[in-house]
Design an enzyme around this catalytic site. Structure first.
Site, mmCIF file in Angstrom:
data_model
loop_
_atom_site.group_PDB
_atom_site.id
_atom_site.type_symbol
_atom_site.label_atom_id
_atom_site.label_comp_id
_atom_site.label_asym_id
_atom_site.label_seq_id
_atom_site.Cartn_x
_atom_site.Cartn_y
_atom_site.Cartn_z
ATOM 1 N N PHE A 30 0.859 -1.192 0.000
ATOM 2 C CA PHE A 30 0.000 0.000 0.000
ATOM 3 C C PHE A 30 0.890 1.235 0.000
ATOM 4 O O PHE A 30 1.636 1.474 0.948
ATOM 5 C CB PHE A 30 -0.962 0.061 1.198
ATOM 6 C CG PHE A 30 -1.862 1.265 1.095
ATOM 7 C CD1 PHE A 30 -3.021 1.226 0.341
ATOM 8 C CD2 PHE A 30 -1.504 2.476 1.687
ATOM 9 C CE1 PHE A 30 -3.816 2.366 0.181
ATOM 10 C CE2 PHE A 30 -2.301 3.617 1.530
ATOM 11 C CZ PHE A 30 -3.460 3.551 0.777
ATOM 12 N N ASP A 58 9.201 2.983 2.287
ATOM 13 C CA ASP A 58 8.002 3.785 2.551
ATOM 14 C C ASP A 58 7.703 3.677 4.046
ATOM 15 O O ASP A 58 7.125 2.699 4.514
ATOM 16 C CB ASP A 58 6.828 3.270 1.711
ATOM 17 C CG ASP A 58 5.548 4.074 1.956
ATOM 18 O OD1 ASP A 58 5.491 4.818 2.959
ATOM 19 O OD2 ASP A 58 4.605 3.944 1.155
ATOM 20 N N LYS A 113 2.151 11.434 7.028
ATOM 21 C CA LYS A 113 1.276 11.194 8.172
ATOM 22 C C LYS A 113 1.711 11.954 9.448
ATOM 23 O O LYS A 113 1.434 13.133 9.561
ATOM 24 C CB LYS A 113 1.131 9.691 8.401
ATOM 25 C CG LYS A 113 0.365 9.022 7.239
ATOM 26 C CD LYS A 113 -0.268 7.707 7.584
ATOM 27 C CE LYS A 113 -1.293 7.304 6.530
ATOM 28 N NZ LYS A 113 -0.898 6.213 5.676
#
Ligand code: PLP
Length: 401
Positions: free
Chosen positions: A142, A227, A256
């Site tokens: 993802f 990531d 985030k």
């Protein structure tokens, strides 16, 4: 459900695109690990906006930095310079040991930026023939929702119906070093991978996998892109999850929690070689690197370190994980995680995680099911021992058999 909850949900349903299926709780306030709904019910947040509010909801120091900067200057575009960007660069580079930084907004934009930069690096530095660059990615990855990214997703929901997609990606199973070795060829420019696959259900690769990945990348001149948008900034009990593996990525993506949940801020962190290939006019973002974002990110990083949230994540993660493992239940298949990135995988016979998340909600815990049978648990990193123990009582009440 009060009339106002029901009517707000009805309006969302009528006017909004149905690209989410949220729990039916309408939140209006947050502080630390807690959020409150419009009826005043309090919940312990065990999702933290997918790890974007690691520092806790509405952290007062980040809020103060945001308000102060918002009164001075919010956006200049990168056509001009602003007095926050240099400080942001210095502080994040020092903290993460990076040589170059490229600020963007969403996580997906950081991923896209890395893909662009590493392809250009492949042509200009590695000598890959134009148009032939390949990036290896993992099954069940993802990395976000843009066209470029969903094109290399293996999740049917993420990609079916959205093509045609960009070529240049090759898939390998996550955690399988032989598959990675076999997928490498002379046109491989990068391996893009999550240290722990979060959305796939908090999947941790076998011990030694990343050491071997690092060695193969170095040996073949492949840029290792980690990531860390979800795993980074304290979530796993280290600043970056790569530290658990004793390796260093060539390119690290953060987002985030880089803003503590106040504002979208992401960044590509790299050695000089990869980001060094980008020249004026070749990449950009109107909002990327704006003074408000930089001031917020600086405060978000500062409190993470100053308030020992990373150490707390490690300690509370151990306590939470041990407590979950201690629940006597024949519907729990596995408890796994690192730091405060935890997951309880239920037996398929339990009928899916969603109904357990609904039951937890009734007991004042907000958690999210992922991939059907897994409950993901990722509270803000400011959680205390007492709060962990209280949460465990609720999990036990719902999962005990
Ligand atoms: C959330 C996430 C992204 C995408 O970030 P957005 O801000 O939603 O675009 C990318 N990679 C990982 C691992 C994520 O968890």
């Amino acid at each position: 459900m009060t009339p106002s909850t029901a009517s707000l949900i009805e309006i969302e349903h009528r006017l909004g695109a149905h690209n989410y299926k949220p729990l039916d709780v309408v939140l209006s306030r947050g502080e630390g690990v807690y959020v409150w709904d419009v009826d005043g019910n309090r919940y312990l947040d065990c999702l933290s906006a997918y790890s974007a509010v690691n520092q806790g909801h509405c952290h007062p120091k980040i809020l103060a930095a945001m308000v102060e900067q918002a009164q001075k200057l919010t956006l200049t575009s990168r056509a001009f310079r602003n007095d926050q960007l240099a400080h942001f660069y210095e502080e994040i580079a020092a903290l993460t040991g990076s040589h170059k930084v490229l600020p963007m907004n969403s996580g997906a934009e950081a991923v896209e930026t890395a893909v662009k930069a590493v392809r250009k690096w492949g042509y200009e530095v590695k000598g890959v023939p134009e148009g032939q660059a390949e990036i290896i990615v993992c099954a069940n990855n993802f990395h976000g929702r843009t066209m470029g990214i969903v094109g290399f997703s293996t999740d049917p929901d993420a990609r079916i119906g959205f093509g045609p997609f960009a070529p240049g990606f090759r898939h390998v199973p996550f955690g399988d070093i032989d598959a990675f070795r076999t997928a490498i060829n002379e046109n491989t420019v990068a391996f893009l991978i999550e240290p722990i696959q979060g959305e796939a259900g908090v999947l941790i690769p076998p011990a030694g996998y990343f050491t071997a990945v690092r060695e193969l990348c170095t040996q073949h001149g492949i840029t290792l892109i980690l990531d860390e948008i979800q795993t980074g900034l304290g979530r796993t009990g280290k600043l970056l999850a790569e530290e658990h593996e004793g390796i260093e990525a060539d390119v690290t993506l953060v987002g985030k929690a880089l803003s503590g949940g106040f504002y979208p801020v992401s960044a590509v962190l790299s050695n000089s070689e990869v980001l060094g290939v980008l020249k004026p006019g070749q990449h950009g973002s109107t909002f990327g690197g704006n003074p408000l974002a930089c001031a917020i990110a600086r405060a978000a990083l500062k409190v993470l370190v100053e308030e020992d949230m990373i150490g707390n994540s490690e300690r509370m993660g151990e306590r939470f994980g041990a407590g979950l493992k201690g629940i006597r239940s024949n519907i729990i298949k596995e408890v796994r995680g690192r730091g405060l990135m935890l997951a309880v995988e239920l037996d398929p016979a339990a009928g899916g995680a969603r109904k357990y998340c609904e039951a937890l909600k009734e007991r004042g815990i907000l958690a999210k099911d992922t991939h059907g049978d897994t409950i993901r648990i990722a509270p803000p990193l400011v959680i205390t021992g007492d709060q962990v123990d209280w949460a465990l009582e609720q999990f036990e009440a719902v999962l005990r058999t």
